[in-house]
Design an enzyme around this catalytic site. Structure first.
Site, PDB file in Angstrom:
ATOM      1  N   LYS A   1      -0.546  12.501   2.646  1.00 34.43           N
ATOM      2  CA  LYS A   1      -1.340  12.906   3.790  1.00 34.43           C
ATOM      3  C   LYS A   1      -0.410  13.632   4.753  1.00 34.43           C
ATOM      4  O   LYS A   1       0.799  13.460   4.685  1.00 34.43           O
ATOM      5  CB  LYS A   1      -2.031  11.722   4.441  1.00 34.43           C
ATOM      6  CG  LYS A   1      -1.167  10.527   4.818  1.00 34.43           C
ATOM      7  CD  LYS A   1      -2.085   9.384   5.217  1.00 34.43           C
ATOM      8  CE  LYS A   1      -1.317   8.161   5.677  1.00 34.43           C
ATOM      9  NZ  LYS A   1      -0.779   7.356   4.564  1.00 34.43           N
TER      10      LYS A   1
ATOM     11  N   ASP B   1       2.638  11.481   8.740  1.00 32.58           N
ATOM     12  CA  ASP B   1       1.588  11.767   7.761  1.00 32.58           C
ATOM     13  C   ASP B   1       0.174  11.494   8.285  1.00 32.58           C
ATOM     14  O   ASP B   1      -0.801  11.852   7.639  1.00 32.58           O
ATOM     15  CB  ASP B   1       1.838  11.026   6.428  1.00 32.58           C
ATOM     16  CG  ASP B   1       1.931   9.525   6.574  1.00 32.58           C
ATOM     17  OD1 ASP B   1       1.804   9.017   7.706  1.00 32.58           O
ATOM     18  OD2 ASP B   1       2.142   8.846   5.545  1.00 32.58           O
ATOM     19  N   ARG B   2       0.073  10.871   9.448  1.00 31.38           N
ATOM     20  CA  ARG B   2      -1.282  10.635   9.994  1.00 31.38           C
ATOM     21  C   ARG B   2      -1.559  11.588  11.145  1.00 31.38           C
ATOM     22  O   ARG B   2      -0.644  12.137  11.744  1.00 31.38           O
ATOM     23  CB  ARG B   2      -1.389   9.210  10.540  1.00 31.38           C
ATOM     24  CG  ARG B   2      -1.194   8.166   9.492  1.00 31.38           C
ATOM     25  CD  ARG B   2      -1.513   6.827  10.084  1.00 31.38           C
ATOM     26  NE  ARG B   2      -1.308   5.796   9.091  1.00 31.38           N
ATOM     27  CZ  ARG B   2      -1.812   4.581   9.178  1.00 31.38           C
ATOM     28  NH1 ARG B   2      -2.546   4.255  10.218  1.00 31.38           N
ATOM     29  NH2 ARG B   2      -1.589   3.700   8.234  1.00 31.38           N
TER      30      ARG B   2
ATOM     31  N   THR C   1       0.839  -1.204   0.000  1.00 29.63           N
ATOM     32  CA  THR C   1       0.000   0.000   0.000  1.00 29.63           C
ATOM     33  C   THR C   1       0.875   1.257   0.000  1.00 29.63           C
ATOM     34  O   THR C   1       0.554   2.254  -0.626  1.00 29.63           O
ATOM     35  CB  THR C   1      -0.903   0.034   1.256  1.00 29.63           C
ATOM     36  OG1 THR C   1      -1.540  -1.230   1.417  1.00 29.63           O
ATOM     37  CG2 THR C   1      -1.950   1.116   1.160  1.00 29.63           C
TER      38      THR C   1
ATOM     39  N   ASP D   1       5.919   8.428  10.577  1.00 27.10           N
ATOM     40  CA  ASP D   1       6.495   9.297   9.547  1.00 27.10           C
ATOM     41  C   ASP D   1       5.754  10.621   9.386  1.00 27.10           C
ATOM     42  O   ASP D   1       5.971  11.345   8.410  1.00 27.10           O
ATOM     43  CB  ASP D   1       6.572   8.557   8.203  1.00 27.10           C
ATOM     44  CG  ASP D   1       5.217   8.100   7.700  1.00 27.10           C
ATOM     45  OD1 ASP D   1       4.319   7.875   8.534  1.00 27.10           O
ATOM     46  OD2 ASP D   1       5.043   7.955   6.478  1.00 27.10           O
TER      47      ASP D   1
ATOM     48  N   ASP E   1       1.837   9.927  13.488  1.00 27.06           N
ATOM     49  CA  ASP E   1       2.427   8.583  13.426  1.00 27.06           C
ATOM     50  C   ASP E   1       3.934   8.610  13.158  1.00 27.06           C
ATOM     51  O   ASP E   1       4.562   9.671  13.158  1.00 27.06           O
ATOM     52  CB  ASP E   1       1.706   7.737  12.373  1.00 27.06           C
ATOM     53  CG  ASP E   1       2.060   8.174  10.957  1.00 27.06           C
ATOM     54  OD1 ASP E   1       2.365   9.357  10.769  1.00 27.06           O
ATOM     55  OD2 ASP E   1       2.032   7.324  10.045  1.00 27.06           O
TER      56      ASP E   1
ATOM     57  N   GLU F   1      -8.508   9.500   4.488  1.00 28.94           N
ATOM     58  CA  GLU F   1      -8.691   8.070   4.684  1.00 28.94           C
ATOM     59  C   GLU F   1      -9.123   7.833   6.125  1.00 28.94           C
ATOM     60  O   GLU F   1      -8.760   8.594   7.027  1.00 28.94           O
ATOM     61  CB  GLU F   1      -7.384   7.320   4.430  1.00 28.94           C
ATOM     62  CG  GLU F   1      -6.917   7.359   3.001  1.00 28.94           C
ATOM     63  CD  GLU F   1      -5.815   6.332   2.764  1.00 28.94           C
ATOM     64  OE1 GLU F   1      -6.127   5.232   2.296  1.00 28.94           O
ATOM     65  OE2 GLU F   1      -4.644   6.635   3.058  1.00 28.94           O
ATOM     66  N   GLU F   2      -9.847   6.714   6.302  1.00 32.85           N
ATOM     67  CA  GLU F   2     -10.345   6.383   7.634  1.00 32.85           C
ATOM     68  C   GLU F   2      -9.214   6.071   8.613  1.00 32.85           C
ATOM     69  O   GLU F   2      -9.413   6.073   9.807  1.00 32.85           O
ATOM     70  CB  GLU F   2     -11.321   5.207   7.563  1.00 32.85           C
ATOM     71  CG  GLU F   2     -10.852   3.978   6.795  1.00 32.85           C
ATOM     72  CD  GLU F   2      -9.664   3.268   7.374  1.00 32.85           C
ATOM     73  OE1 GLU F   2      -9.627   3.133   8.600  1.00 32.85           O
ATOM     74  OE2 GLU F   2      -8.776   2.863   6.595  1.00 32.85           O
TER      75      GLU F   2
ATOM     76  N   SER G   1       6.282   3.807   8.487  1.00 33.67           N
ATOM     77  CA  SER G   1       5.154   4.552   9.023  1.00 33.67           C
ATOM     78  C   SER G   1       4.752   4.128  10.426  1.00 33.67           C
ATOM     79  O   SER G   1       5.541   4.218  11.349  1.00 33.67           O
ATOM     80  CB  SER G   1       3.979   4.446   8.055  1.00 33.67           C
ATOM     81  OG  SER G   1       2.941   5.262   8.492  1.00 33.67           O
ATOM     82  N   HIS G   2       3.537   3.603  10.557  1.00 36.65           N
ATOM     83  CA  HIS G   2       2.991   3.285  11.875  1.00 36.65           C
ATOM     84  C   HIS G   2       3.506   1.950  12.419  1.00 36.65           C
ATOM     85  O   HIS G   2       3.171   1.586  13.542  1.00 36.65           O
ATOM     86  CB  HIS G   2       1.468   3.246  11.775  1.00 36.65           C
ATOM     87  CG  HIS G   2       0.988   2.303  10.712  1.00 36.65           C
ATOM     88  ND1 HIS G   2       1.112   2.593   9.371  1.00 36.65           N
ATOM     89  CD2 HIS G   2       0.438   1.080  10.787  1.00 36.65           C
ATOM     90  CE1 HIS G   2       0.641   1.583   8.660  1.00 36.65           C
ATOM     91  NE2 HIS G   2       0.230   0.640   9.496  1.00 36.65           N
TER      92      HIS G   2
HETATM   93  C1  VG1 Z   1      -2.804   1.361   5.838  1.00 41.45           C
HETATM   94  C2  VG1 Z   1      -4.072   2.193   5.837  1.00 41.45           C
HETATM   95  C3  VG1 Z   1      -4.120   3.057   4.590  1.00 41.45           C
HETATM   96  C4  VG1 Z   1      -2.858   3.925   4.520  1.00 41.45           C
HETATM   97  C5  VG1 Z   1      -1.639   3.035   4.571  1.00 41.45           C
HETATM   98  C6  VG1 Z   1      -0.356   3.817   4.609  1.00 41.45           C
HETATM   99  O1  VG1 Z   1      -2.799   0.501   4.724  1.00 41.45           O
HETATM  100  O2  VG1 Z   1      -5.204   1.365   5.917  1.00 41.45           O
HETATM  101  O3  VG1 Z   1      -5.286   3.837   4.641  1.00 41.45           O
HETATM  102  O4  VG1 Z   1      -2.844   4.671   3.337  1.00 41.45           O
HETATM  103  O5  VG1 Z   1      -1.678   2.228   5.752  1.00 41.45           O
HETATM  104  O6  VG1 Z   1      -0.340   4.719   5.673  1.00 41.45           O
HETATM  105  P1  VG1 Z   1      -3.199  -1.047   4.818  1.00 41.45           P
HETATM  106  O7  VG1 Z   1      -2.945  -1.612   3.463  1.00 41.45           O
HETATM  107  O8  VG1 Z   1      -2.358  -1.639   5.906  1.00 41.45           O
HETATM  108  O9  VG1 Z   1      -4.639  -1.070   5.213  1.00 41.45           O
HETATM  109  V1  VG1 Z   1       1.092   5.151   6.376  1.00 41.45           V
HETATM  110  O10 VG1 Z   1       0.779   6.258   7.502  1.00 41.45           O
HETATM  111  O11 VG1 Z   1       1.703   3.708   6.645  1.00 41.45           O
HETATM  112  O12 VG1 Z   1       2.111   5.720   5.086  1.00 41.45           O
HETATM  113 CO    CO Z   2       2.427   7.141   8.054  1.00 38.42          CO
END
Ligand code: VG1
Ligand code: CO
Length: 543
Positions: free
Chosen positions: A376, A281-282, A18, A279, A277, A363-364, A113-114
């Site tokens: 984001k 972006d959240r 993703t 990086d 988060d 995004e949710e 990211s997270h």
């Molecule tokens: C998750 C979230 C998605 C977001 C992605 C990257 O993906 O659901 O909405 O865009 O993380 O966010 P997934 O495929 O695990 O549902 V981040 O803050 O990691 O760049």
């Molecule tokens: Co992120």
């Protein structure tokens, strides 16, 4: 200094998900693993001679060695210049901002990211294109194809570079500029929001708590909130990026940001809480004893967009990912603007933003942003809320309740089943897909199924098609359940189940969320057999 060609063997499984390639640190530390992927990125880009690259990461374990490697590889590929964040630090939205501002060819973001960090945690790498946004699927697929047959990479044998001193040095013929990680981003924020109004808010005694979760947004939040906007020292907590994020999971939701949630529930709670988060972006937005769902946050910002000077011209449109609630759609309808529904992941918003078809996106999963960059942007959302709070003079909860009273409330929740057996998760999705044709018209609990499908998306700008983006079961009244597998996890599979139902009646707006969605939650179990197939009686995380 000289440029070497190193023989290597391809690694299986280097397909970006993703949001980039994410793996355990131990995998990334294998000799040649990062190099093969970066070589594949450069191969996919073609001629890099004379171009500028932006480079930075969220400061997690392995960030610094990875940056040293990528700098030496960039020099071997003829880049004229690399802009690297001081200490190797650049948040994802800051990378996007710097790429755009300095007209770079693109950028490399080092982050998972997270996902947790540290030697036993995760590492990740993502390529962003010249518009500042994540590489679209055609590009990530081209990169992946190269990784499958990557037998060599090119690298300079230059010694390590000092990443901590701002200034300019060289590797081979390439100029390396270590830049202030915050400055360009802070300038952009100042151009969008009413900093005077926010300053006046803090002068008036308004109190806030921003939880940096020991990740990348701390330096940005400290410089902007405490530095430029005059918020009292201590407003930012966990504000220093740590290689292991202090052992925490840098995912800003009420479960992982427990310290912030506790503070916002205390008798002397601040007026406003927020977190970001790994990086940056959240964002999570919290009032006193009141969490704002990301879907509602997007809708509220859209409905009040005029408070921010950068958005006085109004909105061209709103984009939301398919699983995100339809709260924003109602605002778009009232404003007479389009609302686009895209697959999960920010990479799908880029074409619409570039084409001027949308201004706000969300995004949710605690992601909100706009056309100011192509990612984001956590702190951007927090500043937007501060601007709204300053102009309206109302508390967070009142703003959201009034929004629901006007537009109705979209009850919303996501249930995550993390690290489940991959084969079991795949079988669950397969069985669900097989059951879809027979679902339309069926009576399930108090609902009747309107349609059920596997979401496929055709990009309205470039015509590219993305299939299998989530199974959705949509009821006659618009209530829906969505099932999809995460594309960012690194252990087994993560099943995400999303629930939504609309309630117009303001007298019914205070039901606890899980209770309001109980009927749909029971139907999801009935349709997918989650507990029998995964062996889990309850979700790992509920947001
Ligand atoms: C998750 C979230 C998605 C977001 C992605 C990257 O993906 O659901 O909405 O865009 O993380 O966010 P997934 O495929 O695990 O549902 V981040 O803050 O990691 O760049
Ligand atoms: Co992120």
């Amino acid at each position: 200094m000289s440029i070497q060609t190193v023989a290597t063997t391809p690694f299986a499984g280097q397909r970006p998900g993703t949001s980039g390639l994410r793996k355990k640190v131990a995998i990334f530390r294998q000799a040649g693993y990062l190099e093969n992927f970066v070589q594949s990125v450069f191969d996919a880009l073609g001629d890099c001679a004379g171009k500028t690259l932006v480079l930075g990461g969220d400061g997690r374990f392995h960030n610094r060695p990875a940056i040293q490697t990528i700098l030496r590889m960039a020099a071997a590929h003829g880049f004229a210049r690399v802009l690297v964040g001081q200490g190797g630090i650049l948040s994802t939205p800051a990378v996007s901002c710097v790429i755009r501002k300095h007209a770079a060819l693109g950028g490399i973001v080092l982050s998972a990211s997270h996902n947790p960090g540290g030697p036993d945690g995760d590492f990740g790498i993502k390529y962003n294109i010249g518009n500042g946004g994540p590489a679209p699927e055609q590009v990530t697929e081209a990169i992946f194809q190269r990784t499958e047959s990557q037998h060599q990479y090119r690298i300079s044998d230059a010694p390590e570079l000092d990443l901590d001193a701002i200034g300019s040095t060289r590797i081979e013929a390439m100029q390396v500029e270590v830049i202030d990680s915050v400055a360009d981003y802070a300038d952009l924020m100042q151009s969008l929001f009413d900093f005077d109004a926010i300053r006046a808010l803090f002068v008036g005694g308004f109190r806030m708590c921003f939880d940096g979760m020991s990740a990348v947004s701390g330096p940005y939040a400290s410089a902007i909130l405490e530095g430029q906007l005059g918020a009292p020292a201590g407003t930012v907590i966990n504000g220093v990026p740590l290689e292991d994020f202090g052992g925490h999971h840098p995912d800003p939701n009420p479960v992982n940001a427990a310290q912030l949630i506790a503070r916002m529930a205390a008798p002397d709670a601040p007026d406003f809480g927020a977190a970001s988060d790994g990086d940056g972006d959240r964002n999570m937005i919290v009032g006193r004893r009141f969490d704002v769902t990301p879907s509602d946050s997007l809708a509220v910002l859209a409905a009040n967009v005029g408070v921010a000077p950068g958005y006085r011209a109004g909105l061209k449109g709103i984009d939301r990912s398919m699983p995100t609630s339809c709260a924003a759609d109602r605002v778009a309808e009232a404003l007479g603007i389009p609302c686009h529904e895209t697959p999960t992941g920010w990479k799908f918003f880029g074409t619409l933003l570039d084409a001027g078809m949308a201004t706000l996106c969300g995004e949710e999963s605690y992601g909100t942003g706009s056309d100011h960059v192509r990612e984001k942007d956590g702190l951007w959302a927090v500043l937007f809320w501060l601007n709204l709070l300053a102009v309206s003079g109302k508390p967070v909860q009142q703003i959201v309740s009034e929004h629901w009273a006007r537009f109705g409330r979209n009850y919303y929740s996501r249930h995550d089943y993390e690290a489940v057996d991959s084969a079991a998760a795949a079988a669950l999705m397969e069985a669900l897909r097989a059951s879809l044709p027979a679902l339309a018209g069926q009576r399930l609990g108090q609902y009747t199924v309107d349609f059920a499908d596997d979401f496929a998306y055709t990009d309205p700008v470039d015509g590219s098609v993305s299939r299998q983006q989530g199974v959705r079961v949509v009821m006659a009244d618009g209530a829906r359940i969505v099932f999809r597998l995460s594309g960012t996890g690194t252990e087994g599979a993560t099943l995400r189940v999303y629930f939504e139902r609309y309630e117009a009646d303001a007298a019914q707006h205070s039901i606890p969320t899980q209770q309001a969605l109980a009927g749909l939650i029971a139907i999801a179990e009935q349709l997918a057999g989650i507990s029998t197939r995964t062996g889990r009686s309850s979700p790992t995380v509920i947001t």
